[in-house]
Enzyme design. Structure first.
Site, short mmCIF file in Angstrom:
data_model
loop_
_atom_site.label_atom_id
_atom_site.label_comp_id
_atom_site.label_asym_id
_atom_site.label_seq_id
_atom_site.Cartn_x
_atom_site.Cartn_y
_atom_site.Cartn_z
N ALA A 2 0.88 -1.12 -0.04
CA ALA A 2 -0.03 -0.10 0.05
C ALA A 2 0.62 1.30 -0.13
O ALA A 2 1.89 1.28 0.57
CB ALA A 2 -0.85 0.02 1.29
N GLY A 184 6.10 6.48 -0.53
CA GLY A 184 7.39 6.02 -0.46
C GLY A 184 7.84 5.45 1.18
O GLY A 184 9.08 5.63 1.26
N ARG A 185 6.88 5.38 2.00
CA ARG A 185 7.24 5.17 3.50
C ARG A 185 8.02 6.31 4.04
O ARG A 185 8.59 6.05 5.18
CB ARG A 185 7.76 3.91 3.63
CG ARG A 185 7.30 2.60 3.17
CD ARG A 185 6.18 2.17 4.14
NE ARG A 185 5.57 0.98 3.81
CZ ARG A 185 4.68 0.88 3.21
NH1 ARG A 185 3.81 1.97 2.53
NH2 ARG A 185 3.68 -0.36 2.96
N PHE A 186 7.84 7.61 3.62
CA PHE A 186 8.48 8.64 4.14
C PHE A 186 7.41 9.45 4.66
O PHE A 186 7.06 10.62 4.55
CB PHE A 186 9.07 9.64 2.83
CG PHE A 186 10.45 10.11 3.12
CD1 PHE A 186 11.44 9.01 3.44
CD2 PHE A 186 10.84 11.18 2.86
CE1 PHE A 186 12.89 9.41 3.69
CE2 PHE A 186 12.13 11.79 3.29
CZ PHE A 186 13.09 10.73 3.80
#
Ligand code: FMN
Length: 206
Positions: A2, A184-186
Site C-alpha cells: 500500500a 514511499g514510506r516517508f
C-alpha cells in the site's frame, strides 16, 4: 504494498496546540470516514516484571486531560496497572492513513464518573459486567450463559447498579505522537511532549 498518498503533508502548524483536542478531531474524522470503531485503541500495559501485554479497548472521551476507558477491575490489564501504572495506547485509522500513539500514567476514575457512564450503557452490557469475571478461565460457554440468566433474573424490574469490580481508568498523556502516512514510506511524525511550559512538538524521522 500500500502507498499512503491520501493526505497532504503534515506540519506543526496544521495541528492544534492542544494534542488532546487534535486527537478528538482525528477521531471525528475517522468516524466520518465510516469506520466501525473509530474510538478503538490498542492499550499496552506491563507486569511488575515489565512483560508487556496489549488488547483493544474503546476510548470513551476525556476526563481532566486523561483518555478514559472502562473495564473490569479484576482482569489482567487491571492487575498489571495496579502493579505498574505506566501504559501506552495506539489508534490506527486505516481509511485515514493515520496513527496516534499515547504514553503516560493510568489511574482509576472517580466512582461518580464510572457510575454515570455505567448508567448510560445498554442493559445487556450492564448485566454482562455483573456476570463475567474478566480474564478468568471458565470451563464452558454454558457456564457463563447460565450465570447470565441468573443475574438477569436477579435484577428483573430493577435498575442495575455499578458493580464494585467495574469502572473506568484515565490515561494521562506525557507523550502523544501524530503519524500520517506519506508516499514511499516517508511518513510525517509529530510528537508532543509535556513540559513545564506546556506541550513541546518535535518532528521525528519516519
Ligand atoms: C473493538 C474492541 C473493543 C473492546 N473494548 C473493550 C473495552 O472498552 N473494555 C474492555 O474491558 N474490553 C474491551 N475489549 C476486549 C479486550 O480487548 C480484552 O479482551 C479484555 O479487556 C480483556 O483484557 P485483559 O485480559 O488484558 O484484561 C474490546 C475488544 C475489541 C476487539
Amino acid at each position: 504494498m500500500a502507498q499512503y498518498t491520501r493526505n497532504p503533508p503534515l506540519n506543526p502548524e496544521d495541528l492544534l496546540p492542544d494534542p488532546l483536542a487534535q486527537l478528538l478531531l482525528w477521531i471525528d474524522a475517522a468516524g466520518a470516514s465510516g469506520m466501525l470503531e473509530p474510538t478503538a485503541m490498542t492499550l499496552a500495559t506491563a507486569s511488575a516484571t515489565a512483560a508487556p501485554s496489549a488488547r483493544v479497548v474503546l476510548f470513551k472521551g476525556l476526563h481532566e486531560g486523561q483518555l478514559t476507558f472502562y473495564t473490569d477491575y479484576r482482569g489482567r490489564k487491571a492487575a498489571e496497572l495496579a502493579a505498574n501504572p505506566q501504559a501506552a495506547a495506539t489508534f490506527w485509522w486505516d481509511q485515514l492513513e493515520r496513527q496516534v500513539r499515547v504514553e503516560g500514567l493510568v489511574q482509576k476514575l472517580p466512582r461518580a464518573i464510572s457510575a454515570a457512564y455505567f448508567a448510560s450503557r445498554p442493559r445487556t452490557s450492564q448485566l454482562g459486567a455483573h456476570t463475567s469475571r474478566q480474564s478468568a478461565v471458565v470451563d464452558a460457554r454454558d457456564t457463563l450463559d447460565s450465570r447470565l440468566l441468573a443475574v438477569t433474573a436477579h435484577f428483573e424490574g430493577q435498575d442495575i447498579p455499578l458493580p464494585d469490580h467495574w469502572g473506568g481508568y484515565g490515561l494521562l498523556p506525557s507523550v502523544i505522537e501524530f503519524w500520517q502516512g506519506r508516499g514511499g514510506r516517508f511518513h510525517d511524525r509529530l510528537r508532543y511532549r509535556r513540559g513545564d511550559a506546556g506541550w513541546h512538538v518535535d518532528r521525528l524521522e519516519p
